[in-house]
Design a protein around this motif. Structure first.
Motif, PDB file in Angstrom:
ATOM      1  N   SER A 200      47.076   0.759  13.382  1.00 11.47           N
ATOM      2  CA  SER A 200      45.636   0.706  13.601  1.00 11.47           C
ATOM      3  C   SER A 200      44.869   1.304  12.423  1.00 11.47           C
ATOM      4  CB  SER A 200      45.275   1.483  14.868  1.00 11.47           C
ATOM      5  OG  SER A 200      43.867   1.608  14.983  1.00 11.47           O
ATOM      6  N   PRO A 201      43.762   0.661  12.031  1.00 13.27           N
ATOM      7  CA  PRO A 201      42.871   1.258  11.029  1.00 13.27           C
ATOM      8  C   PRO A 201      42.128   2.477  11.573  1.00 13.27           C
ATOM      9  CG  PRO A 201      42.623  -1.126  11.063  1.00 13.27           C
ATOM     10  CD  PRO A 201      43.394  -0.744  12.301  1.00 13.27           C
ATOM     11  N   GLY A 202      42.253   2.722  12.873  1.00 10.21           N
ATOM     12  CA  GLY A 202      41.604   3.880  13.493  1.00 10.21           C
ATOM     13  C   GLY A 202      42.411   5.143  13.286  1.00 10.21           C
ATOM     14  N   LEU A 203      42.847   5.765  14.367  1.00 10.13           N
ATOM     15  CA  LEU A 203      43.556   7.038  14.268  1.00 10.13           C
ATOM     16  C   LEU A 203      44.898   6.928  13.552  1.00 10.13           C
ATOM     17  CD1 LEU A 203      42.671   8.575  17.730  1.00 10.13           C
ATOM     18  CD2 LEU A 203      42.142   9.574  15.494  1.00 10.13           C
ATOM     19  N   ASP A 204      45.567   5.779  13.643  1.00 10.71           N
ATOM     20  CA  ASP A 204      46.823   5.626  12.901  1.00 10.71           C
ATOM     21  C   ASP A 204      46.618   5.858  11.412  1.00 10.71           C
ATOM     22  OD1 ASP A 204      48.384   5.082  15.092  1.00 10.71           O
ATOM     23  OD2 ASP A 204      48.481   2.916  14.768  1.00 10.71           O
ATOM     24  N   PHE A 205      45.510   5.352  10.876  1.00  2.36           N
ATOM     25  CA  PHE A 205      45.248   5.470   9.435  1.00  2.36           C
ATOM     26  C   PHE A 205      45.233   6.921   8.975  1.00  2.36           C
ATOM     27  CE2 PHE A 205      42.244   5.964   5.880  1.00  2.36           C
ATOM     28  CZ  PHE A 205      42.835   5.122   4.937  1.00  2.36           C
ATOM     29  N   GLU A 206      44.763   7.817   9.827  1.00  4.07           N
ATOM     30  CA  GLU A 206      44.655   9.212   9.416  1.00  4.07           C
ATOM     31  C   GLU A 206      45.732  10.120   9.989  1.00  4.07           C
ATOM     32  OE1 GLU A 206      40.949  10.900  11.466  1.00  4.07           O
ATOM     33  OE2 GLU A 206      40.554   8.740  11.478  1.00  4.07           O
ATOM     34  N   THR A 207      46.614   9.573  10.821  1.00  8.00           N
ATOM     35  CA  THR A 207      47.674  10.408  11.406  1.00  8.00           C
ATOM     36  C   THR A 207      49.082   9.881  11.147  1.00  8.00           C
ATOM     37  OG1 THR A 207      47.595   9.253  13.547  1.00  8.00           O
ATOM     38  CG2 THR A 207      46.157  11.175  13.276  1.00  8.00           C
ATOM     39  N   ARG A 208      49.208   8.613  10.794  1.00  9.79           N
ATOM     40  CA  ARG A 208      50.529   8.034  10.532  1.00  9.79           C
ATOM     41  C   ARG A 208      50.564   7.584   9.084  1.00  9.79           C
ATOM     42  NH1 ARG A 208      51.806   4.068  15.443  1.00  9.79           N
ATOM     43  NH2 ARG A 208      53.896   4.256  14.556  1.00  9.79           N
ATOM     44  N   LEU A 209      50.990   8.505   8.234  1.00  4.13           N
ATOM     45  CA  LEU A 209      50.920   8.327   6.791  1.00  4.13           C
ATOM     46  C   LEU A 209      52.263   7.880   6.225  1.00  4.13           C
ATOM     47  CD1 LEU A 209      48.995  11.643   6.018  1.00  4.13           C
ATOM     48  CD2 LEU A 209      48.072   9.445   6.786  1.00  4.13           C
ATOM     49  N   ILE A 210      52.190   7.235   5.075  1.00  5.92           N
ATOM     50  CA  ILE A 210      53.397   6.774   4.404  1.00  5.92           C
ATOM     51  C   ILE A 210      53.392   7.316   2.982  1.00  5.92           C
ATOM     52  CG2 ILE A 210      54.646   4.754   3.562  1.00  5.92           C
ATOM     53  CD1 ILE A 210      53.565   3.244   5.987  1.00  5.92           C
TER      54      ILE A 210
ATOM     55  N   HIS B 187      42.468  12.892   5.357  1.00  8.96           N
ATOM     56  CA  HIS B 187      41.083  13.362   5.299  1.00  8.96           C
ATOM     57  C   HIS B 187      40.257  12.776   6.448  1.00  8.96           C
ATOM     58  CE1 HIS B 187      41.281  14.464   0.742  1.00  8.96           C
ATOM     59  NE2 HIS B 187      41.630  15.463   1.518  1.00  8.96           N
ATOM     60  N   GLY B 188      40.599  11.580   6.879  1.00 13.32           N
ATOM     61  CA  GLY B 188      39.951  11.002   8.061  1.00 13.32           C
ATOM     62  C   GLY B 188      38.514  10.565   7.858  1.00 13.32           C
ATOM     63  N   CYS B 189      38.103  10.264   6.647  1.00 16.53           N
ATOM     64  CA  CYS B 189      36.722   9.830   6.400  1.00 16.53           C
ATOM     65  C   CYS B 189      36.438   8.564   7.224  1.00 16.53           C
ATOM     66  CB  CYS B 189      36.505   9.549   4.922  1.00 16.53           C
ATOM     67  SG  CYS B 189      36.938  10.962   3.855  1.00 16.53           S
ATOM     68  N   ILE B 190      35.459   8.632   8.085  1.00 21.76           N
ATOM     69  CA  ILE B 190      35.205   7.540   9.003  1.00 21.76           C
ATOM     70  C   ILE B 190      34.751   6.277   8.275  1.00 21.76           C
ATOM     71  CG2 ILE B 190      32.794   8.211   9.430  1.00 21.76           C
ATOM     72  CD1 ILE B 190      35.374   6.619  11.892  1.00 21.76           C
ATOM     73  N   TYR B 191      34.143   6.407   7.119  1.00 19.97           N
ATOM     74  CA  TYR B 191      33.604   5.274   6.380  1.00 19.97           C
ATOM     75  C   TYR B 191      34.615   4.642   5.425  1.00 19.97           C
ATOM     76  CZ  TYR B 191      33.323   9.151   3.123  1.00 19.97           C
ATOM     77  OH  TYR B 191      33.633  10.247   2.356  1.00 19.97           O
ATOM     78  N   CYS B 192      35.834   5.148   5.359  1.00 19.44           N
ATOM     79  CA  CYS B 192      36.781   4.738   4.308  1.00 19.44           C
ATOM     80  C   CYS B 192      37.035   3.237   4.316  1.00 19.44           C
ATOM     81  CB  CYS B 192      38.096   5.493   4.473  1.00 19.44           C
ATOM     82  SG  CYS B 192      39.278   5.100   3.162  1.00 19.44           S
ATOM     83  N   PHE B 193      36.753   2.588   3.194  1.00 15.72           N
ATOM     84  CA  PHE B 193      36.923   1.138   3.098  1.00 15.72           C
ATOM     85  C   PHE B 193      38.395   0.740   3.099  1.00 15.72           C
ATOM     86  CE2 PHE B 193      37.232   2.597  -1.258  1.00 15.72           C
ATOM     87  CZ  PHE B 193      38.270   1.825  -1.778  1.00 15.72           C
ATOM     88  N   ALA B 194      39.313   1.707   2.904  1.00 17.11           N
ATOM     89  CA  ALA B 194      40.748   1.402   2.857  1.00 17.11           C
ATOM     90  C   ALA B 194      41.379   1.344   4.244  1.00 17.11           C
ATOM     91  CB  ALA B 194      41.472   2.450   2.011  1.00 17.11           C
ATOM     92  N   ARG B 195      40.662   1.711   5.281  1.00 20.49           N
ATOM     93  CA  ARG B 195      41.251   1.717   6.624  1.00 20.49           C
ATOM     94  C   ARG B 195      41.898   0.378   7.002  1.00 20.49           C
ATOM     95  NH1 ARG B 195      40.262   5.705  10.411  1.00 20.49           N
ATOM     96  NH2 ARG B 195      38.955   7.457   9.722  1.00 20.49           N
ATOM     97  N   PRO B 196      41.280  -0.768   6.690  1.00 26.28           N
ATOM     98  CA  PRO B 196      41.887  -2.043   7.094  1.00 26.28           C
ATOM     99  C   PRO B 196      43.274  -2.292   6.499  1.00 26.28           C
ATOM    100  CG  PRO B 196      39.562  -2.358   6.630  1.00 26.28           C
ATOM    101  CD  PRO B 196      39.910  -0.966   6.172  1.00 26.28           C
ATOM    102  N   THR B 197      43.654  -1.582   5.433  1.00 29.24           N
ATOM    103  CA  THR B 197      44.976  -1.811   4.848  1.00 29.24           C
ATOM    104  C   THR B 197      46.093  -1.414   5.803  1.00 29.24           C
ATOM    105  OG1 THR B 197      44.986   0.384   3.766  1.00 29.24           O
ATOM    106  CG2 THR B 197      44.091  -1.466   2.510  1.00 29.24           C
ATOM    107  N   HIS B 198      45.815  -0.518   6.756  1.00 26.87           N
ATOM    108  CA  HIS B 198      46.850  -0.123   7.709  1.00 26.87           C
ATOM    109  C   HIS B 198      47.219  -1.275   8.646  1.00 26.87           C
ATOM    110  CE1 HIS B 198      48.368   3.808   7.096  1.00 26.87           C
ATOM    111  NE2 HIS B 198      48.484   4.133   8.369  1.00 26.87           N
ATOM    112  N   ALA B 199      46.303  -2.220   8.818  1.00 29.60           N
ATOM    113  CA  ALA B 199      46.604  -3.376   9.673  1.00 29.60           C
ATOM    114  C   ALA B 199      47.754  -4.201   9.089  1.00 29.60           C
ATOM    115  CB  ALA B 199      45.358  -4.245   9.834  1.00 29.60           C
ATOM    116  N   TRP B 200      47.892  -4.202   7.758  1.00 29.52           N
ATOM    117  CA  TRP B 200      48.992  -4.921   7.120  1.00 29.52           C
ATOM    118  C   TRP B 200      50.333  -4.321   7.510  1.00 29.52           C
ATOM    119  CZ3 TRP B 200      48.587  -9.377   4.431  1.00 29.52           C
ATOM    120  CH2 TRP B 200      47.330  -9.735   3.943  1.00 29.52           C
ATOM    121  N   LEU B 201      50.336  -3.063   7.910  1.00 24.10           N
ATOM    122  CA  LEU B 201      51.572  -2.371   8.267  1.00 24.10           C
ATOM    123  C   LEU B 201      51.850  -2.415   9.762  1.00 24.10           C
ATOM    124  CD1 LEU B 201      50.963   0.807   6.061  1.00 24.10           C
ATOM    125  CD2 LEU B 201      52.184  -1.292   5.434  1.00 24.10           C
ATOM    126  N   GLY B 202      51.005  -3.139  10.512  1.00 21.83           N
ATOM    127  CA  GLY B 202      51.169  -3.208  11.954  1.00 21.83           C
ATOM    128  C   GLY B 202      50.630  -1.984  12.663  1.00 21.83           C
TER     129      GLY B 202
END
Length: 380
Positions: free
Chosen positions: A117-127, A100-115
């Motif tokens: 980016s909380p930026g575009l990786d969060f919305e394009t590299r899904l698990i 969905h790519g919501c810019i305000y999403c508070f969950a973005r920082p969780t992608h940092a745990w996976l190595g």
């Protein structure tokens, strides 16, 4: 052609090119309908990779930035929390990251745990977690398990676009229905209508409630805030469909963004009530960790004249900081402005009959169904 510069360079073998975030985007990629503008490395990364254009790239060479999905074989699927300001103590998240790519999403920082980016990786590299339903079945069969409502969609949306092909959320719901286990779902995805057969059955037994998140009624603003989420009108239609099928549904005005969406509170609740919502809740904008610079970058691009107005309000509610994670205040903020928003919301909800709490879900129906081969099944 491009070259890549490495900052804080380590030996080449120590750099994970597949997973590391990029501070800028390769010139040969075309980024459309995405929330973030950058892909800065997460806070745990020792290296930062930057693309630098050498002037040879041509528009004709551009390729669209596509979504990639990786399967994860999870070991457990029910997550437990002891947060005093959350109305649930356990949850399921079928996916990591959210298209969905919501810019305000508070969950973005969780992608940092996976190595990543909380930026575009969060919305394009899904698990995706394809074994989620099997794990859920096994965990609910544990003799020591004591049922309480399970929340689905507390971190990333269970009905984001990839659910259409993966059907992990639906598989989990089928397990919960078999066990007659209560569930609360949070989504802004209209794909939930596909599962009305399961949800209406569970609703008839008092086992399900749904929260539909709508940030703004302004389609243009919503498109910028949540580029791949359904339009506000379409989400209201989903509230209508759920309500019509007998599923308790609340409107979630989330997040309320100071100086951008706060003027819509009353209209938003009225539209949801007309669509059939029977309750309402709200959360103030939250900007933890990497979300703060991503959101400010977005503001600067789309609403440069409101950057100071929005961010000053945010800091006012968090003691001068962009975010404070104090229990009891992180969801709503504090101070004069936060109290004003709370009073406006409470007054509008009361006027529309949306002030009641969430539907209480039944726990007494929980039962472990027989598995194939169980000897006791012979006596059923």
């Amino acid at each position: 052609m491009i070259y890549i510069s490495l900052l804080h360079v380590f030996p080449l073998c120590s750099i994970n090119f597949l997973m590391a975030g990029y501070d800028s985007i390769s010139p040969d990629l075309r980024v459309t309908a995405r929330g973030a503008r950058s892909n800065a490395a997460g806070r745990y990364e020792a290296t930062e990779i930057r693309y630098e254009a050498d002037g040879w790239a041509q528009e004709a060479d551009e390729k669209p930035l596509r979504t990639h999905v990786t399967d994860e074989v999870a070991r457990r699927i029910i997550s437990y929390n002891r947060s005093p300001d959350l109305p649930f103590d356990r949850s399921i998240n079928p996916y990591r990251g959210c298209e969905h790519g919501c810019i305000y999403c508070f969950a973005r920082p969780t992608h940092a745990w996976l190595g990543m980016s909380p930026g575009l990786d969060f919305e394009t590299r899904l698990i995706a977690r394809p074994n989620a339903a099997a794990l859920l079945d096994a965990e609910l069969r544990n003799p020591r398990y004591v049922p309480q409502p399970i929340a689905i969609g507390t971190n990333t949306d269970p009905y984001q676009p990839i659910e259409r092909s993966h059907e992990i959320t639906r598989a989990c719901l089928e397990v919960l229905r078999r066990f007659r286990h209560p569930v609360a779902i949070i989504t802004k995805g209209t794909l939930i209508e596909r599962d009305l057969d399961i949800l209406s059955d569970m609703a008839a037994q008092g086992l399900v409630r749904v929260g539909i998140s709508v940030t703004s009624l302004d389609a243009g603003l919503a498109r910028k805030l949540e580029p791949r989420a359904p339009s506000p009108a379409r989400r209201l239609a989903t509230i209508r469909a759920l309500s019509g099928a007998g599923v308790p549904v609340r409107i979630m005005a989330s997040p309320v963004i100071p100086g951008l969406t706060d003027h819509e509170i009353e209209a938003l609740l009225a539209a949801a009530r007309e669509a059939g919502a029977d309750a309402a809740s709200w959360i103030m904008l939250r900007l933890p960790l990497e979300v703060a610079p991503l959101f400010q970058d977005w503001l600067q691009e789309h609403y440069p004249d409101r950057v100071n107005r929005v961010m000053n309000r945010v800091r006012e509610m968090h003691g001068g900081k962009e975010y404070a994670a104090d229990w009891g205040r992180r969801m709503r903020g504090s101070g004069v402005y936060a109290r004003l928003i709370a009073r406006r919301f409470e007054a509008a909800a009361a006027r529309l009959g949306l002030e009641k709490g969430q539907t209480r879900l039944r726990l007494d129906l929980f039962d472990r169904p027989f598995e194939k081969g169980d000897q006791l099944a012979l006596f059923g």
